[in-house]
Motif scaffolding. Structure first.
Motif, mmCIF file in Angstrom:
data_model
loop_
_atom_site.group_PDB
_atom_site.id
_atom_site.type_symbol
_atom_site.label_atom_id
_atom_site.label_comp_id
_atom_site.label_asym_id
_atom_site.label_seq_id
_atom_site.Cartn_x
_atom_site.Cartn_y
_atom_site.Cartn_z
ATOM 1 N N ARG A 1 2.298 1.772 -3.488
ATOM 2 C CA ARG A 1 1.297 2.286 -4.436
ATOM 3 C C ARG A 1 1.040 3.767 -4.179
ATOM 4 N N ARG A 2 0.985 4.154 -2.905
ATOM 5 C CA ARG A 2 0.768 5.576 -2.589
ATOM 6 C C ARG A 2 1.945 6.413 -3.068
ATOM 7 N N ALA A 3 3.154 5.859 -2.911
ATOM 8 C CA ALA A 3 4.344 6.597 -3.351
ATOM 9 C C ALA A 3 4.354 6.763 -4.859
ATOM 10 N N ALA B 1 1.652 6.763 -6.817
ATOM 11 C CA ALA B 1 0.540 7.648 -7.195
ATOM 12 C C ALA B 1 0.861 9.111 -6.940
ATOM 13 N N SER B 2 1.647 9.365 -5.887
ATOM 14 C CA SER B 2 1.980 10.762 -5.577
ATOM 15 C C SER B 2 3.161 11.253 -6.419
ATOM 16 N N LEU C 1 0.820 -1.210 0.000
ATOM 17 C CA LEU C 1 0.000 0.000 0.000
ATOM 18 C C LEU C 1 0.856 1.265 0.000
ATOM 19 N N PHE C 2 1.939 1.258 0.770
ATOM 20 C CA PHE C 2 2.819 2.426 0.803
ATOM 21 C C PHE C 2 3.504 2.623 -0.546
#
Length: 284
Positions: free
Chosen positions: A279-281, A283-284, A276-277
Protein backbone atom coordinates in the motif's frame (compact mmCIF):
# COMPACT_ATOMS: atom_id res chain seq x y z
CA UNK A 1 15.82 -11.07 31.27
CA UNK A 2 17.42 -12.74 34.28
CA UNK A 3 14.33 -14.88 34.93
CA UNK A 4 14.30 -15.87 31.23
CA UNK A 5 17.95 -16.98 31.44
CA UNK A 6 17.23 -18.86 34.67
CA UNK A 7 14.30 -20.63 33.02
CA UNK A 8 16.37 -21.79 30.04
CA UNK A 9 19.15 -22.87 32.41
CA UNK A 10 16.87 -25.71 33.50
CA UNK A 11 18.07 -28.89 31.75
CA UNK A 12 14.73 -29.82 30.16
CA UNK A 13 14.13 -26.25 28.94
CA UNK A 14 17.67 -25.98 27.59
CA UNK A 15 17.29 -29.25 25.67
CA UNK A 16 13.92 -28.12 24.30
CA UNK A 17 15.43 -24.82 23.13
CA UNK A 18 18.40 -26.53 21.45
CA UNK A 19 15.99 -28.98 19.79
CA UNK A 20 13.95 -26.12 18.35
CA UNK A 21 17.15 -24.37 17.20
CA UNK A 22 18.47 -27.47 15.43
CA UNK A 23 15.15 -28.07 13.70
CA UNK A 24 14.83 -24.37 12.79
CA UNK A 25 18.20 -24.34 11.03
CA UNK A 26 17.52 -27.58 9.15
CA UNK A 27 13.97 -26.58 8.20
CA UNK A 28 15.15 -23.15 7.06
CA UNK A 29 17.61 -24.71 4.59
CA UNK A 30 15.50 -27.62 3.33
CA UNK A 31 12.31 -25.55 3.39
CA UNK A 32 13.78 -23.39 0.64
CA UNK A 33 13.35 -26.21 -1.86
CA UNK A 34 10.02 -27.36 -0.42
CA UNK A 35 8.72 -23.86 -1.11
CA UNK A 36 10.33 -23.35 -4.53
CA UNK A 37 9.28 -26.81 -5.73
CA UNK A 38 5.80 -26.39 -4.18
CA UNK A 39 6.19 -29.67 -2.30
CA UNK A 40 4.12 -28.64 0.73
CA UNK A 41 1.47 -31.28 0.05
CA UNK A 42 4.05 -34.01 -0.54
CA UNK A 43 5.75 -32.99 2.72
CA UNK A 44 2.40 -33.21 4.48
CA UNK A 45 2.04 -36.72 3.09
CA UNK A 46 5.51 -37.66 4.34
CA UNK A 47 4.69 -36.46 7.84
CA UNK A 48 1.54 -38.56 7.98
CA UNK A 49 3.27 -41.55 6.40
CA UNK A 50 5.84 -41.56 9.20
CA UNK A 51 3.10 -42.23 11.76
CA UNK A 52 2.79 -46.03 11.30
CA UNK A 53 6.60 -46.26 11.38
CA UNK A 54 6.60 -44.50 14.76
CA UNK A 55 3.95 -46.86 16.11
CA UNK A 56 5.67 -50.01 14.88
CA UNK A 57 9.05 -48.77 16.10
CA UNK A 58 7.63 -47.98 19.56
CA UNK A 59 5.87 -51.37 19.72
CA UNK A 60 9.08 -53.24 18.90
CA UNK A 61 11.75 -51.21 20.63
CA UNK A 62 9.98 -48.74 22.92
CA UNK A 63 11.30 -45.18 22.85
CA UNK A 64 14.56 -46.35 21.29
CA UNK A 65 12.60 -47.80 18.38
CA UNK A 66 10.89 -44.54 17.43
CA UNK A 67 13.71 -43.15 15.30
CA UNK A 68 14.53 -46.33 13.33
CA UNK A 69 10.85 -47.06 12.71
CA UNK A 70 10.17 -43.51 11.57
CA UNK A 71 13.28 -43.45 9.38
CA UNK A 72 12.35 -46.63 7.51
CA UNK A 73 8.76 -45.46 6.98
CA UNK A 74 9.87 -41.98 5.91
CA UNK A 75 12.38 -43.17 3.32
CA UNK A 76 9.92 -45.67 1.82
CA UNK A 77 7.23 -42.98 1.72
CA UNK A 78 9.66 -40.46 0.20
CA UNK A 79 10.37 -42.78 -2.72
CA UNK A 80 6.67 -43.63 -3.13
CA UNK A 81 5.49 -40.01 -3.08
CA UNK A 82 8.25 -38.92 -5.47
CA UNK A 83 7.23 -41.54 -8.00
CA UNK A 84 3.55 -40.56 -7.64
CA UNK A 85 4.37 -36.85 -7.91
CA UNK A 86 6.43 -37.33 -11.07
CA UNK A 87 3.52 -39.06 -12.76
CA UNK A 88 1.80 -35.67 -12.90
CA UNK A 89 -1.74 -35.29 -14.14
CA UNK A 90 -5.02 -34.56 -12.41
CA UNK A 91 -4.90 -37.68 -10.27
CA UNK A 92 -1.55 -37.02 -8.60
CA UNK A 93 -2.83 -35.06 -5.60
CA UNK A 94 -5.67 -37.53 -5.15
CA UNK A 95 -3.26 -40.49 -5.19
CA UNK A 96 -1.01 -38.82 -2.61
CA UNK A 97 -4.05 -38.00 -0.46
CA UNK A 98 -5.22 -41.62 -0.61
CA UNK A 99 -1.79 -42.95 0.36
CA UNK A 100 -1.23 -40.49 3.21
CA UNK A 101 -4.68 -41.00 4.73
CA UNK A 102 -4.31 -44.76 4.36
CA UNK A 103 -0.92 -44.83 6.08
CA UNK A 104 -2.08 -42.46 8.80
CA UNK A 105 -5.16 -44.59 9.47
CA UNK A 106 -2.92 -47.67 9.60
CA UNK A 107 -0.89 -45.96 12.30
CA UNK A 108 -4.01 -45.13 14.33
CA UNK A 109 -5.23 -48.75 14.06
CA UNK A 110 -1.83 -50.10 15.11
CA UNK A 111 -1.52 -47.78 18.11
CA UNK A 112 -5.08 -48.58 19.22
CA UNK A 113 -4.01 -52.21 19.75
CA UNK A 114 -1.74 -51.16 22.61
CA UNK A 115 -2.57 -50.43 26.24
CA UNK A 116 -2.97 -46.74 27.07
CA UNK A 117 -3.11 -45.93 23.40
CA UNK A 118 -4.91 -42.61 23.92
CA UNK A 119 -1.94 -41.05 25.73
CA UNK A 120 0.48 -42.63 23.25
CA UNK A 121 -1.55 -41.28 20.35
CA UNK A 122 -1.50 -37.81 21.90
CA UNK A 123 2.27 -37.95 22.36
CA UNK A 124 2.84 -39.05 18.77
CA UNK A 125 0.48 -36.39 17.43
CA UNK A 126 1.70 -33.45 19.51
CA UNK A 127 5.23 -34.48 20.48
CA UNK A 128 7.14 -34.32 23.76
CA UNK A 129 9.23 -31.20 23.44
CA UNK A 130 9.94 -30.82 27.17
CA UNK A 131 10.85 -34.48 27.68
CA UNK A 132 13.50 -34.71 24.97
CA UNK A 133 16.39 -36.62 26.51
CA UNK A 134 20.05 -35.94 25.84
CA UNK A 135 20.25 -39.12 23.76
CA UNK A 136 17.23 -38.08 21.70
CA UNK A 137 18.73 -34.62 21.22
CA UNK A 138 21.86 -36.18 19.77
CA UNK A 139 19.69 -38.36 17.50
CA UNK A 140 17.79 -35.30 16.29
CA UNK A 141 21.05 -33.43 15.70
CA UNK A 142 22.63 -36.28 13.72
CA UNK A 143 19.54 -36.88 11.55
CA UNK A 144 19.13 -33.14 10.90
CA UNK A 145 22.80 -32.80 9.93
CA UNK A 146 22.49 -35.74 7.52
CA UNK A 147 19.35 -34.19 5.97
CA UNK A 148 21.05 -30.81 5.51
CA UNK A 149 24.19 -32.54 4.24
CA UNK A 150 22.20 -34.29 1.51
CA UNK A 151 20.75 -30.98 0.34
CA UNK A 152 24.12 -29.23 0.57
CA UNK A 153 25.80 -31.96 -1.46
CA UNK A 154 23.19 -31.63 -4.24
CA UNK A 155 22.70 -27.86 -3.83
CA UNK A 156 23.43 -26.80 -7.42
CA UNK A 157 21.31 -29.59 -8.90
CA UNK A 158 18.42 -28.76 -6.57
CA UNK A 159 18.56 -25.07 -7.50
CA UNK A 160 18.75 -25.86 -11.22
CA UNK A 161 15.83 -28.28 -10.90
CA UNK A 162 13.75 -25.74 -8.95
CA UNK A 163 14.22 -22.79 -11.29
CA UNK A 164 14.48 -24.44 -14.72
CA UNK A 165 13.06 -28.00 -14.84
CA UNK A 166 13.15 -28.18 -18.65
CA UNK A 167 16.72 -26.93 -18.83
CA UNK A 168 17.68 -29.33 -16.05
CA UNK A 169 16.56 -32.34 -18.09
CA UNK A 170 18.03 -30.94 -21.31
CA UNK A 171 21.41 -30.56 -19.62
CA UNK A 172 21.45 -34.30 -18.97
CA UNK A 173 20.69 -34.33 -15.27
CA UNK A 174 18.49 -37.08 -13.82
CA UNK A 175 15.33 -35.51 -12.34
CA UNK A 176 14.14 -38.69 -10.60
CA UNK A 177 17.38 -39.12 -8.67
CA UNK A 178 17.39 -35.44 -7.70
CA UNK A 179 13.73 -35.56 -6.63
CA UNK A 180 14.21 -38.71 -4.55
CA UNK A 181 17.30 -37.17 -2.93
CA UNK A 182 15.30 -34.09 -1.90
CA UNK A 183 12.39 -36.23 -0.69
CA UNK A 184 14.73 -38.32 1.46
CA UNK A 185 16.21 -35.15 2.96
CA UNK A 186 12.68 -33.91 3.75
CA UNK A 187 11.80 -37.33 5.17
CA UNK A 188 14.85 -37.29 7.45
CA UNK A 189 13.92 -33.81 8.67
CA UNK A 190 10.43 -35.13 9.40
CA UNK A 191 11.99 -37.97 11.40
CA UNK A 192 14.16 -35.50 13.30
CA UNK A 193 11.25 -33.22 14.13
CA UNK A 194 8.47 -35.67 14.78
CA UNK A 195 9.88 -36.92 18.11
CA UNK A 196 9.87 -33.44 19.59
CA UNK A 197 6.99 -31.70 17.86
CA UNK A 198 4.76 -34.61 16.87
CA UNK A 199 3.21 -35.55 13.56
CA UNK A 200 0.88 -32.58 13.27
CA UNK A 201 3.24 -29.91 14.54
CA UNK A 202 6.18 -30.78 12.32
CA UNK A 203 4.15 -29.87 9.23
CA UNK A 204 4.16 -26.24 10.31
CA UNK A 205 7.93 -26.26 10.79
CA UNK A 206 8.45 -27.58 7.27
CA UNK A 207 6.25 -25.02 5.50
CA UNK A 208 5.46 -21.90 7.55
CA UNK A 209 8.95 -20.36 8.13
CA UNK A 210 9.88 -20.21 4.43
CA UNK A 211 6.38 -19.02 3.51
CA UNK A 212 6.77 -16.16 6.00
CA UNK A 213 10.26 -15.38 4.70
CA UNK A 214 9.00 -15.13 1.12
CA UNK A 215 6.39 -12.62 2.28
CA UNK A 216 9.05 -10.43 3.89
CA UNK A 217 11.74 -10.37 1.21
CA UNK A 218 12.42 -10.94 -2.45
CA UNK A 219 16.14 -11.21 -1.82
CA UNK A 220 17.32 -14.81 -2.23
CA UNK A 221 20.19 -14.33 0.23
CA UNK A 222 17.79 -13.34 3.03
CA UNK A 223 15.31 -16.18 2.64
CA UNK A 224 17.15 -18.84 4.63
CA UNK A 225 18.23 -16.49 7.49
CA UNK A 226 14.64 -15.23 7.86
CA UNK A 227 13.26 -18.79 7.67
CA UNK A 228 15.63 -19.80 10.48
CA UNK A 229 14.99 -16.71 12.61
CA UNK A 230 11.18 -17.07 12.49
CA UNK A 231 10.92 -20.47 14.26
CA UNK A 232 13.69 -19.44 16.67
CA UNK A 233 11.60 -16.46 17.81
CA UNK A 234 8.49 -18.66 18.03
CA UNK A 235 10.47 -21.32 19.89
CA UNK A 236 11.86 -18.99 22.57
CA UNK A 237 8.53 -17.19 23.05
CA UNK A 238 6.53 -20.43 22.94
CA UNK A 239 8.68 -22.22 25.51
CA UNK A 240 8.65 -19.18 27.79
CA UNK A 241 4.87 -18.84 27.50
CA UNK A 242 4.31 -22.56 28.10
CA UNK A 243 6.54 -22.46 31.17
CA UNK A 244 4.75 -19.41 32.61
CA UNK A 245 1.33 -20.94 31.95
CA UNK A 246 2.32 -24.23 33.56
CA UNK A 247 4.13 -22.82 36.60
CA UNK A 248 2.30 -19.54 37.13
CA UNK A 249 -1.28 -20.44 36.18
CA UNK A 250 -1.19 -24.21 36.53
CA UNK A 251 -2.53 -24.74 33.03
CA UNK A 252 -1.37 -27.84 31.18
CA UNK A 253 -0.57 -26.85 27.61
CA UNK A 254 1.41 -28.53 24.87
CA UNK A 255 4.65 -26.54 24.36
CA UNK A 256 4.85 -27.77 20.78
CA UNK A 257 1.35 -26.49 20.07
CA UNK A 258 2.17 -23.08 21.57
CA UNK A 259 5.37 -22.83 19.50
CA UNK A 260 3.49 -23.66 16.31
CA UNK A 261 0.66 -21.28 17.20
CA UNK A 262 3.18 -18.46 17.57
CA UNK A 263 4.84 -19.53 14.33
CA UNK A 264 1.53 -19.18 12.51
CA UNK A 265 1.01 -15.81 14.21
CA UNK A 266 4.38 -14.65 12.86
CA UNK A 267 3.26 -15.72 9.40
CA UNK A 268 0.14 -13.57 9.86
CA UNK A 269 2.30 -10.60 10.91
CA UNK A 270 4.51 -11.16 7.85
CA UNK A 271 1.45 -11.12 5.60
CA UNK A 272 0.27 -7.88 7.23
CA UNK A 273 3.70 -6.27 6.78
CA UNK A 274 3.65 -7.31 3.13
CA UNK A 275 0.23 -5.68 2.61
CA UNK A 276 1.33 -2.46 4.33
CA UNK A 277 4.48 -2.19 2.22
CA UNK A 278 2.46 -2.74 -0.95
CA UNK A 279 0.00 0.00 0.00
CA UNK A 280 2.86 2.39 0.79
CA UNK A 281 4.48 1.58 -2.55
CA UNK A 282 1.21 2.26 -4.41
CA UNK A 283 0.61 5.51 -2.49
CA UNK A 284 4.10 6.80 -3.25
Amino acid sequence: MESLLDMFALPFMWRALVTVAVLAVAAGIIGLFISFRELEFVSDGLVHAVFPGLVIGAAIGGTAGLLPGAAVAAILAAILFTVIDRRGGAGTDAAIAVVLTGLFSLGVVLVSKQDGYVSQLQELMFGRLLTVTEAQLWQILVVAVVAVGIVAFTWRAQLFRAFDPAGFESAGFRPLATDITLSIAVALLVVAGVQALGVLMVIALLTVPMAAARLLTRGFALLIPLAILTPLIAGVAGLWLSFELSVGVGASVSPGAVVVLLLVALYGISALVRVLFRRRAVAS
